[in-house]
Design an enzyme around this catalytic site. Structure first.
Site, mmCIF file in Angstrom:
data_model
loop_
_atom_site.group_PDB
_atom_site.id
_atom_site.type_symbol
_atom_site.label_atom_id
_atom_site.label_comp_id
_atom_site.label_asym_id
_atom_site.label_seq_id
_atom_site.Cartn_x
_atom_site.Cartn_y
_atom_site.Cartn_z
ATOM 1 N N GLY A 61 5.936 8.712 10.625
ATOM 2 C CA GLY A 61 5.565 8.535 9.213
ATOM 3 C C GLY A 61 4.071 8.654 8.979
ATOM 4 C CG HIS A 73 -1.993 -1.074 1.082
ATOM 5 N ND1 HIS A 73 -1.900 -2.295 1.704
ATOM 6 C CD2 HIS A 73 -3.140 -1.090 0.368
ATOM 7 C CE1 HIS A 73 -2.956 -3.021 1.384
ATOM 8 N NE2 HIS A 73 -3.723 -2.323 0.576
ATOM 9 C CD GLU A 103 10.219 2.968 16.971
ATOM 10 O OE1 GLU A 103 9.066 3.277 17.333
ATOM 11 O OE2 GLU A 103 10.523 2.757 15.781
ATOM 12 C CG HIS A 154 7.299 4.906 14.583
ATOM 13 N ND1 HIS A 154 7.533 3.636 15.009
ATOM 14 C CD2 HIS A 154 6.395 4.771 13.572
ATOM 15 C CE1 HIS A 154 6.820 2.777 14.301
ATOM 16 N NE2 HIS A 154 6.120 3.449 13.423
HETATM 17 N N1 NAD Z 1 6.554 4.890 9.976
HETATM 18 C C1 NAD Z 1 5.253 4.804 10.211
HETATM 19 O O1 NAD Z 1 4.685 5.587 10.948
HETATM 20 C C2 NAD Z 1 4.465 3.717 9.538
HETATM 21 C C3 NAD Z 1 3.104 3.898 9.284
HETATM 22 C C4 NAD Z 1 2.410 2.906 8.601
HETATM 23 C C5 NAD Z 1 3.035 1.722 8.237
HETATM 24 N N2 NAD Z 1 4.361 1.543 8.551
HETATM 25 C C6 NAD Z 1 5.071 0.330 8.148
HETATM 26 O O2 NAD Z 1 5.266 0.347 6.745
HETATM 27 C C7 NAD Z 1 5.409 -0.987 6.258
HETATM 28 C C8 NAD Z 1 4.614 -1.175 4.981
HETATM 29 O O3 NAD Z 1 3.219 -0.920 5.206
HETATM 30 P P1 NAD Z 1 2.143 -1.217 4.056
HETATM 31 O O4 NAD Z 1 0.831 -0.762 4.586
HETATM 32 O O5 NAD Z 1 2.608 -0.714 2.761
HETATM 33 O O6 NAD Z 1 2.188 -2.802 4.064
HETATM 34 P P2 NAD Z 1 1.656 -3.788 2.922
HETATM 35 O O7 NAD Z 1 1.405 -5.077 3.604
HETATM 36 O O8 NAD Z 1 0.587 -3.147 2.126
HETATM 37 O O9 NAD Z 1 2.936 -3.949 1.972
HETATM 38 C C9 NAD Z 1 4.100 -4.651 2.329
HETATM 39 C C10 NAD Z 1 4.679 -5.251 1.066
HETATM 40 O O10 NAD Z 1 5.928 -5.837 1.384
HETATM 41 C C11 NAD Z 1 6.037 -7.065 0.672
HETATM 42 N N3 NAD Z 1 7.033 -7.919 1.293
HETATM 43 C C12 NAD Z 1 6.898 -8.722 2.373
HETATM 44 N N4 NAD Z 1 8.071 -9.341 2.642
HETATM 45 C C13 NAD Z 1 8.954 -8.914 1.720
HETATM 46 C C14 NAD Z 1 10.299 -9.206 1.472
HETATM 47 N N5 NAD Z 1 10.989 -10.053 2.235
HETATM 48 N N6 NAD Z 1 10.910 -8.620 0.422
HETATM 49 C C15 NAD Z 1 10.218 -7.758 -0.386
HETATM 50 N N7 NAD Z 1 8.921 -7.444 -0.187
HETATM 51 C C16 NAD Z 1 8.295 -8.014 0.843
HETATM 52 C C17 NAD Z 1 4.631 -7.627 0.688
HETATM 53 O O11 NAD Z 1 4.442 -8.596 -0.305
HETATM 54 C C18 NAD Z 1 3.812 -6.359 0.470
HETATM 55 O O12 NAD Z 1 3.581 -6.116 -0.903
HETATM 56 C C19 NAD Z 1 4.985 -1.891 7.413
HETATM 57 O O13 NAD Z 1 6.147 -2.381 8.042
HETATM 58 C C20 NAD Z 1 4.292 -0.958 8.390
HETATM 59 O O14 NAD Z 1 4.431 -1.385 9.724
HETATM 60 C C21 NAD Z 1 5.079 2.524 9.177
#
Ligand code: NAD
Length: 404
Positions: free
Chosen positions: A289, A156, A264, A287
């Protein structure tokens, strides 16, 4: 929505007022508190409500759920759900909902900003001017147009970063373990190594799994172009911080933007330690994001809509610990929602009750997991209350209610 009694929701931890509005619009009476009460008080309060809304700090343990017979559902107005004992809630027939997508855009926008800030060494220039130092200088500063962006994890967030980056003229490649449809002119890379080797900026958007733990270490950083930049707003464990610090000190990596850390602090305040502190062209953020007012509002809406759909129709598709059911109520019928222990013979017992009541079933859906079965059944209005009453007395039934 017609209900048997007025539903009551307790929303803790200063959940966005939009959630209150959305629930009140469904006829739910809402109590909104700015923080979370101590455990004993929380336990007593939970017993008085049909719905509970929390953010990340309130721990919904087995002990808190004991005696929560009235509780129908829990909404986590955040992304994570590990503050709730999901298995215990499941076994009590209580679905837990969260908002996995509401802050996606906020993270993506921050990444775009950070790519430009890194390319222009803006963090350092800003700090210097704050310190009274004038350092007008173009050395090592670049436009991002025409540069290569490598996205690891094209889910996403990764996809939105790809679309936004392309609109600034970047060449976008991505690597994902799942097959993902490329957006715009984004192109998939055959493997992680080639993505790392060709990117001017690498941004990580993977979940925390066994495979992604320390996936960017000395070897991977070594594969990156000299002077390339690394961004991580996914999970703190994905990057080996000591190796990144080493590469930044040696100049192999030209800059980094880090929003998440292996460890954290639990609360805001002084004392954050990291090897990355005070290194050149390194943006460190706490954190944040996904931390925007828009995301908070979207989370408030997403979770309260999921809770309202569950109350009014029994829909559980947005739940993280429950069998999924999404089906419209058959017009002119009543809907019985029954959560039961997943043991043989339950459906037989329920159908016997229905047949003895000479009720006509307009629709019936059963979804199960290892512990529970979730039955949604639309049937004639004249017998529905009697059928609900009898089903609720079955020894296997955990929760039974009716929506009309
Ligand atoms: N910094 C922040 O405040 C914040 C906010 C929201 C989400 N996040 C983090 O961002 C990350 C992504 O969120 P998202 O909603 O896009 O998740 P998502 O599940 O939509 O997308 C993650 C993608 O990573 C892929 N993936 C999984 N393992 C993999 C690997 N070993 N190599 C390559 N690709 C791989 C999956 O197939 C998927 O397409 C998560 O870790 C989430 O916790 C951080």
């Amino acid at each position: 929505m017609t209900t048997q009694h007025r539903f009551r929701a307790l929303l803790l931890e200063g959940i966005h007022p939009g959630a209150r509005e959305a629930l009140e619009a469904e006829g739910v009476e809402v109590t909104l508190l700015p923080s979370s009460p101590p455990k004993a008080e929380l336990k007593a309060m939970v017993a008085e409500f049909d719905l509970l809304g929390i953010r990340s700090k309130t721990q919904i343990t087995k002990e808190v759920l004991e005696g929560s017979n009235r509780l129908l559902g829990v909404g986590c107005f955040c992304i994570g759900t590990n503050q709730v004992d999901l298995v215990d809630a499941n076994q009590r027939g209580i679905p837990v909902f969260n908002a996995p997508l509401s802050n996606t855009r906020s993270v993506a926008e921050l990444m775009i900003a950070e790519i430009v800030v890194l390319a222009r060494q803006l963090g350092d220039r800003s700090r210097e001017v704050h310190e009274g130092k004038w350092n007008k200088n173009a050395k090592g500063c670049h436009e991002v147009r025409g540069k290569n962006l490598g996205i690891v994890g094209y889910g996403h967030i990764g996809r939105q970063v790809g679309v936004l980056a392309e609109s600034m003229g970047m060449h976008v490649r991505f690597f994902d373990i799942a097959s993902r449809l490329p957006m715009g002119n984004n192109r998939p890379a055959p493997n992680l190594d080639s993505l790392l080797a060709e990117s001017d900026f690498v941004t990580l958007h993977v979940p925390e799994t066994k495979e992604t733990r320390e996936m960017i270490g000395a070897r991977e950083i070594g594969l990156m172009k000299k002077g390339a930049h690394l961004l991580n707003a996914s999970r703190g464990t994905v990057v080996v911080i000591s190796e990144l610090a080493k590469a930044l000190r040696s100049g192999h990596i030209g800059g980094a933007a880090i929003d998440v850390y292996p460890e954290e602090p639990d609360a805001n305040g002084e004392g954050f330690q990291s090897e990355l502190r005070n290194l050149p062209n390194v943006i460190l953020s706490p954190h944040i994001g996904g931390s925007t007012m828009e995301a908070q509002e979207a989370i408030g809406k997403e979770v309260s809509i999921a809770l309202a759909k569950f109350l009014s129709r029994g829909v559980t598709t947005a739940s993280v610990n429950f069998p999924e059911v999404e089906r419209l109520l058959t017009p002119g019928k009543h809907r019985i929602l029954n959560v039961h222990r997943n043991v043989p013979g339950v459906l037989r017992d329920i159908n016997r009750i229905v047949s003895e009541s000479q009720a006509n079933i307009a629709a019936q859906v059963l979804a199960t997991d290892a512990n529970i079965g979730y039955l949604v059944m639309d049937l004639d209005q004249d017998v529905s209350h009697e059928v609900r009453e009898r089903i609720s007395t079955l020894e296997t039934s955990l929760k039974t209610r009716i929506v009309t």
